[in-house]
Scaffold this motif. Structure first.
Motif: not given
Length: 567
Positions: A350, A362-365, A352, A557, A553
């Motif tokens: 998760d 990056l968001e919630g990877v 970010s 995401k 990606l």
């Protein structure tokens, strides 16, 4: 940014902080200072010896006294000269070591700063601070600090002797001193800001030269030579303007107090001469008092001038301390335990991250990469692929979420262990102005020739190196510019393979290679990383095909996690 050292209080703060670098050398500095002060004390005896020469030898026509006094004067002069040379030489030697410690502290801080700092700061300004500003501090410490102590002793001793010889003559000699001090303070307030401006204009020139020299190929091929010369001339004009303003103010800061104090010398000469004519004072005493007054004038003027130098040094110190005070975004835990035998399993949980502003990179990877597997991370430019590599090396820390190696949060690992376990090959790798051998072995300086050649073979660069007249001793030039982009890339891959990391991260490893070289690297890559985790950041289909796992990606995401079969 810190404000300039424009008050005695701020001046004191800057030099008190600098004392932390001087303290370890105190035992070596103390004898130097003692010798210097003794040499100064010997110098104070010379005007009084002149009084003895006149009153006891010349006026009394005593040859024996003349020889004795002359010999004593010679001995005192020679001894004072020798001691001054010894103390100055040793002081400069020790001060150079002190300033290197400061320069080293700045360099270490620069090593700890994140890429965000370098993206926001001009390289020329950094170089100016670590080179020019610390150089200025060294000049001030070598030229001014020792002189300040010597002048204080000389001034205090001269005052005491003048009071003993004739109290009224001493009071007359200092009557204009307050006016001199007020004049100096007026110009010093202006000088502080001008010194900082001059330093900034110097940094402008350094930044311009670094930027244009690195881009000289573009300058020439664009026909922009005249334009860049005009830009260079404009920056130099700004530097010269600030330099002349500083020099003019510095001149008045020294000349005006000196002129005022010289007037008091004239008054003293007239009053003392009258006392001699009236028989109230001997000729020898007048000569001695005038000599001490001149010696008072020199130390007083020097002390006032030293203050000006200290102001300039404090400005430079403030610019150096700004670098030392730059926050370190990514710090190592002081109690981080060692990493025992890493396996190479990577987990993003998760995660970010954003560089600046409100737009996340990056968001919630989240994803898992098993140890010993090959993973391809694909996607268009700007979706955060390279940021994932930076996070794995802890060049940055995630804003939220965590990155793990073998189940341990990277923030709980020592940098040494982390960066031994994970090695990155950048898309635009850096090579040093050194031999190919030294560049390949950069992170493994103890590697032998067989290991270096094996790594070069694995990276498909050995045949090229062997064909060079000097082989592995061939110099690659500044930033490797004597090599093609593809050759630089393969040398960087060889450098990474030589380290035998558990996790090998390759950021667009074939972007600069032609199709034949790409095919060679691709065909051998699966075998090269056997037993390692390989993470390939790429948009090339050929590299993605050899992966066990493909992570796609989009807009920061993960949009797809897929397994693949190796070709």
């Amino acid at each position: 940014m810190a404000s300039p050292a424009d008050s005695p209080q701020q001046l004191f703060v800057q030099y008190r902080r600098a004392m932390a670098y001087i303290a370890p050398y105190w035992l070596r500095l103390a004898p130097v200072l003692a010798i210097s002060l003794f040499a100064t004390a010997l110098g104070l005896a010379q005007p009084y010896i002149s009084k003895l020469l006149i009153d006891e030898a010349l006026l009394r026509r005593d040859m024996r006294a003349l020889v004795g006094v002359a010999g004593f004067m010679l001995a005192v002069t020679v001894l004072s000269f020798v001691l001054s040379i010894v103390s100055s030489y040793r002081y400069v030697q020790v001060s150079a070591e002190v300033l290197f410690d400061m320069r080293l502290a700045v360099y270490r801080r620069l090593q700890a700063l994140s890429p965000r700092f370098y993206a926001q700061t001009r390289l020329g300004d950094i170089v100016s601070r670590i080179n020019n500003d610390i150089g200025e501090v060294q000049r001030v410490s070598a030229d001014s600090i020792l002189a300040l102590l010597a002048n204080i002793v000389s001034l205090a001793g001269g005052v005491a002797i003048m009071l003993w010889l004739n109290r009224r003559m001493f009071l007359l000699s200092i009557v204009l001193l307050p006016a001199s001090i007020l004049s100096l303070r007026h110009y010093q307030r202006r000088l502080t800001g001008q010194v900082r401006t001059m330093r900034e204009r110097s940094a402008d020139i350094g930044s311009f030269l670094i930027e244009t020299l690195q881009g000289m190929r573009l300058v020439v091929t664009s026909g922009a030579e005249a334009h860049e010369i005009d830009r260079f001339r404009e920056r130099n004009r700004g530097f010269v303007k600030s330099l002349l303003a500083m020099q003019l103010t510095s001149y008045f800061a020294g000349a005006m107090p000196g002129t005022i104090l010289a007037v008091s010398s004239t008054i003293l000469f007239l009053y003392g001469g009258k006392l001699v004519i009236d028989g109230a004072m001997t000729v020898g005493t007048l000569v001695a008092i005038l000599a001490y007054h001149v010696r008072l004038l020199g130390p007083a003027q020097s002390i006032l001038g030293v203050y000006t130098s200290l102001v300039a040094g404090a400005v430079s110190l403030s610019r150096v301390f700004e670098l030392l005070d730059t926050p370190v975004e990514v710090a190592e835990r002081a109690d981080a335990p060692p990493l025992e035998e890493p396996q190479g399993a990577i987990r993003f949980q998760d995660v970010s991250f954003r560089y600046a502003g409100d737009t996340p990179v990056l968001e919630g990877v989240s994803f898992d990469i098993p140890a010993g597997s090959i993973c391809a991370i694909v996607g268009p430019s700007g979706v955060g692929k390279s940021t994932i590599a930076d996070l794995m090396l802890r060049l940055y820390d995630p804003e939220s979420g965590s990155v793990h190696l073998d189940g341990r949060d990277l923030r709980d690992l020592r940098f040494e262990d982390l960066r031994r376990a994970i090695t990155l090959v950048d898309q635009s790798p850096h090579l040093f102005h050194a031999s190919i051998r030294e560049n390949i072995a950069y992170a493994q300086p103890a590697a032998n020739d067989e290991e270096i050649i094996a790594a070069a073979r694995a990276a498909a660069i050995h045949d090229f190196i062997a064909a060079q007249p000097n082989g592995y001793d061939t110099l690659v030039g500044e930033r490797g510019l004597t090599l093609s982009a593809g050759q630089r890339q393969r040398i960087a891959i060889a450098r990474a393979l030589l380290r035998r990391p558990k996790v090998l991260v390759l950021d667009e490893p074939t972007a600069a290679l032609d199709s034949a070289a790409e095919k060679s690297i691709t065909e051998s890559l699966a075998g090269l990383v056997r037993g390692q985790t390989a993470i390939i950041i790429t948009h090339r289909a050929a590299l993605a095909e050899i992966a066990d796992q493909v992570i796609t990606l989009e807009a920061g995401k993960v949009v797809e996690l897929a397994c693949a079969s190796r070709i």
